[in-house]
Scaffold this motif. Structure first.
Motif, PDB file in Angstrom:
ATOM      1  N   ASN A 142      44.488  40.707  56.710  1.00 41.18           N
ATOM      2  CA  ASN A 142      45.136  41.378  55.562  1.00 41.18           C
ATOM      3  C   ASN A 142      46.329  40.355  54.850  1.00 41.18           C
ATOM      4  N   SER A 143      46.325  39.131  55.353  1.00 40.77           N
ATOM      5  CA  SER A 143      47.294  38.271  54.724  1.00 40.77           C
ATOM      6  C   SER A 143      46.838  37.501  53.450  1.00 40.77           C
ATOM      7  N   GLY A 144      45.467  37.414  53.243  1.00 43.65           N
ATOM      8  CA  GLY A 144      45.080  37.042  51.990  1.00 43.65           C
ATOM      9  C   GLY A 144      44.692  35.363  52.404  1.00 43.65           C
ATOM     10  N   LEU A 145      44.996  34.847  53.482  1.00 43.04           N
ATOM     11  CA  LEU A 145      44.423  33.549  53.805  1.00 43.04           C
ATOM     12  C   LEU A 145      43.101  33.255  54.416  1.00 43.04           C
ATOM     13  N   LEU A 146      42.374  34.431  54.554  1.00 42.17           N
ATOM     14  CA  LEU A 146      41.116  34.374  55.258  1.00 42.17           C
ATOM     15  C   LEU A 146      40.112  34.300  54.220  1.00 42.17           C
ATOM     16  N   PRO A 147      39.245  33.246  53.976  1.00 38.31           N
ATOM     17  CA  PRO A 147      38.364  33.209  52.805  1.00 38.31           C
ATOM     18  C   PRO A 147      37.167  34.187  53.293  1.00 38.31           C
ATOM     19  N   LYS A 148      37.286  35.657  53.010  1.00 37.68           N
ATOM     20  CA  LYS A 148      36.291  36.565  53.388  1.00 37.68           C
ATOM     21  C   LYS A 148      35.556  36.894  52.323  1.00 37.68           C
ATOM     22  N   TYR A 149      35.695  36.596  50.994  1.00 34.19           N
ATOM     23  CA  TYR A 149      35.421  36.931  50.058  1.00 34.19           C
ATOM     24  C   TYR A 149      34.034  36.031  49.754  1.00 34.19           C
ATOM     25  N   ILE A 150      34.204  34.637  50.098  1.00 32.92           N
ATOM     26  CA  ILE A 150      32.897  33.837  49.971  1.00 32.92           C
ATOM     27  C   ILE A 150      31.816  34.240  50.907  1.00 32.92           C
ATOM     28  N   LYS A 151      31.970  35.162  51.776  1.00 31.64           N
ATOM     29  CA  LYS A 151      31.202  35.397  52.839  1.00 31.64           C
ATOM     30  C   LYS A 151      30.064  36.594  52.214  1.00 31.64           C
ATOM     31  N   LYS A 152      30.549  37.060  51.119  1.00 26.92           N
ATOM     32  CA  LYS A 152      29.519  38.129  50.429  1.00 26.92           C
ATOM     33  C   LYS A 152      28.229  37.649  50.026  1.00 26.92           C
ATOM     34  N   LYS A 153      27.333  38.697  50.003  1.00 30.82           N
ATOM     35  CA  LYS A 153      26.018  38.421  49.611  1.00 30.82           C
ATOM     36  C   LYS A 153      25.964  38.049  48.012  1.00 30.82           C
ATOM     37  N   ASP A 154      26.916  38.800  47.209  1.00 26.99           N
ATOM     38  CA  ASP A 154      26.602  38.471  45.774  1.00 26.99           C
ATOM     39  C   ASP A 154      27.742  37.339  45.325  1.00 26.99           C
ATOM     40  N   TYR A 155      28.262  36.550  46.355  1.00 25.26           N
ATOM     41  CA  TYR A 155      29.332  35.862  46.109  1.00 25.26           C
ATOM     42  C   TYR A 155      28.762  34.537  45.054  1.00 25.26           C
ATOM     43  N   GLY A 156      29.370  34.136  43.905  1.00 27.15           N
ATOM     44  CA  GLY A 156      29.197  33.286  42.983  1.00 27.15           C
ATOM     45  C   GLY A 156      27.874  33.545  41.927  1.00 27.15           C
ATOM     46  N   GLU A 157      27.376  34.934  42.272  1.00 20.18           N
ATOM     47  CA  GLU A 157      26.376  35.399  41.164  1.00 20.18           C
ATOM     48  C   GLU A 157      27.425  36.057  39.818  1.00 20.18           C
ATOM     49  N   VAL A 158      26.694  35.857  38.775  1.00 21.61           N
ATOM     50  CA  VAL A 158      27.067  36.414  37.323  1.00 21.61           C
ATOM     51  C   VAL A 158      27.051  38.275  37.812  1.00 21.61           C
ATOM     52  N   PRO A 159      28.421  38.730  37.366  1.00 22.33           N
ATOM     53  CA  PRO A 159      28.043  40.262  37.410  1.00 22.33           C
ATOM     54  C   PRO A 159      27.172  40.905  36.353  1.00 22.33           C
ATOM     55  N   GLU A 160      26.893  41.827  36.614  1.00 23.16           N
ATOM     56  CA  GLU A 160      25.850  42.666  35.913  1.00 23.16           C
ATOM     57  C   GLU A 160      26.150  42.905  34.472  1.00 23.16           C
ATOM     58  N   TYR A 161      27.568  43.215  34.371  1.00 22.39           N
ATOM     59  CA  TYR A 161      28.145  43.631  33.179  1.00 22.39           C
ATOM     60  C   TYR A 161      28.227  42.315  32.140  1.00 22.39           C
ATOM     61  N   LEU A 162      28.379  41.423  32.807  1.00 29.11           N
ATOM     62  CA  LEU A 162      28.512  39.951  31.937  1.00 29.11           C
ATOM     63  C   LEU A 162      27.103  39.502  31.496  1.00 29.11           C
ATOM     64  N   GLN A 163      26.245  39.807  32.592  1.00 27.54           N
ATOM     65  CA  GLN A 163      24.861  39.644  31.964  1.00 27.54           C
ATOM     66  C   GLN A 163      24.277  40.135  30.980  1.00 27.54           C
ATOM     67  N   HIS A 164      24.741  41.836  30.820  1.00 27.12           N
ATOM     68  CA  HIS A 164      24.241  42.562  29.836  1.00 27.12           C
ATOM     69  C   HIS A 164      25.141  42.046  28.499  1.00 27.12           C
ATOM     70  N   ARG A 165      26.320  41.639  28.635  1.00 29.84           N
ATOM     71  CA  ARG A 165      27.093  41.068  27.462  1.00 29.84           C
ATOM     72  C   ARG A 165      26.433  39.734  26.724  1.00 29.84           C
ATOM     73  N   ASN A 166      26.095  38.918  27.867  1.00 31.17           N
ATOM     74  CA  ASN A 166      25.445  37.617  27.436  1.00 31.17           C
ATOM     75  C   ASN A 166      24.188  37.798  26.535  1.00 31.17           C
TER      76      ASN A 166
END
Length: 255
Positions: A138-162
């Motif tokens: 809960n402190s925000g120091l643990l890099p848990k977001y880079i372990k997500k499956k969709d990390y580093g991918e462009v979101p769908e709404y940005l793809q539609h906008r492009n």
């Protein structure tokens, strides 16, 4: 005695006068006076006795004991130390011939507890000098977001906008191409673009010179309106110059 004023002398003052006696009204007497007197006497007569008062005498068996009228404090519960002190009587030691109790089960298996893998401490984060800590997750120091499956991918709404932007640019390019093929629009050459840019800058310099020649004090409405017109024209010229400098390819409709 200078302030005292005697009554004026008159012959009528020498004549004796009859004394006027004022008659007082009769004294008020309540009509409930007699009733109140009777009620008061009746309540007093009830407490009059001849000899000692008739009261219940306690039995000889229930005599007054020592400290019976003193207030007693509630009994305190025995503490852990008193309950487990050496003064408490313990059960006797079993004899040699006694049979041990069989089939006893405990709530905790000490063999498994001794051979089990010790539990790892939960990672925490200390965030104050006084030792306040919180879970590391809960402190925000643990890099848990880079372990997500969709990390580093462009979101769908940005793809539609492009995709929408690319589609709009392609449609504009096709429209310009059609208009140019039909002869409705022509492309400015680099020389013509530079000539237009030079002319805009000259006009801006002229307007800027006129603006600098204005008086410091604007006291009339005519001077104020002239100043506002010059500012609006210079602003429009600056926008046109920035537009021409930014785009190298410019199309204009044919006359």
């Amino acid at each position: 005695m200078s302030g005292f004023i005697y009554p004026p002398e008159s012959v009528y003052n020498l004549l004796p006068r009859e004394e006027v006696v004022t008659q007082k009204p009769p004294r008020y007497m309540s009509k409930f006076r007699s009733t109140v007197i009777l009620e008061n006497k009746s309540t007093k007569d009830t407490t009059r006795t001849m000899g000692p008062a008739k009261a219940e005498v306690p039995s000889p068996d229930k005599y007054l004991k020592k400290h019976s009228k003193e207030s007693k404090q509630p009994e305190k519960a025995r503490s852990f130390k008193e309950a487990h002190s050496c003064t408490a009587r313990k059960p006797p030691v079993p004899a040699r011939t006694d049979q041990p109790l069989m089939g006893l089960q405990t709530k905790r298996d000490f063999i498994k507890t001794a051979t089990a893998v010790p539990m790892r401490p939960r990672p925490t984060c200390v965030d104050t000098s006084k030792g306040h800590k919180q879970p590391l997750e809960n402190s925000g120091l643990l890099p848990k977001y880079i372990k997500k499956k969709d990390y580093g991918e462009v979101p769908e709404y940005l793809q539609h906008r492009n995709e929408d932007e690319k589609r709009a640019q392609e449609e504009l390019r096709n429209f310009v191409k059609e208009q140019r093929e039909q002869g409705a629009m022509k492309q400015l050459s680099e020389e013509e673009r530079l000539n237009i840019l030079e002319g805009l800058r000259k006009n801006l310099n002229v307007l800027h010179h006129d603006y600098q020649c204005l008086s410091l004090v604007i006291e009339t409405m005519t001077k104020k309106a002239h100043k506002e017109r010059l500012e609006a024209k210079m602003k429009q010229l600056e926008n046109d110059i920035s537009l021409v400098e930014r785009f190298k390819t410019i199309y204009i409709p044919k006359k």
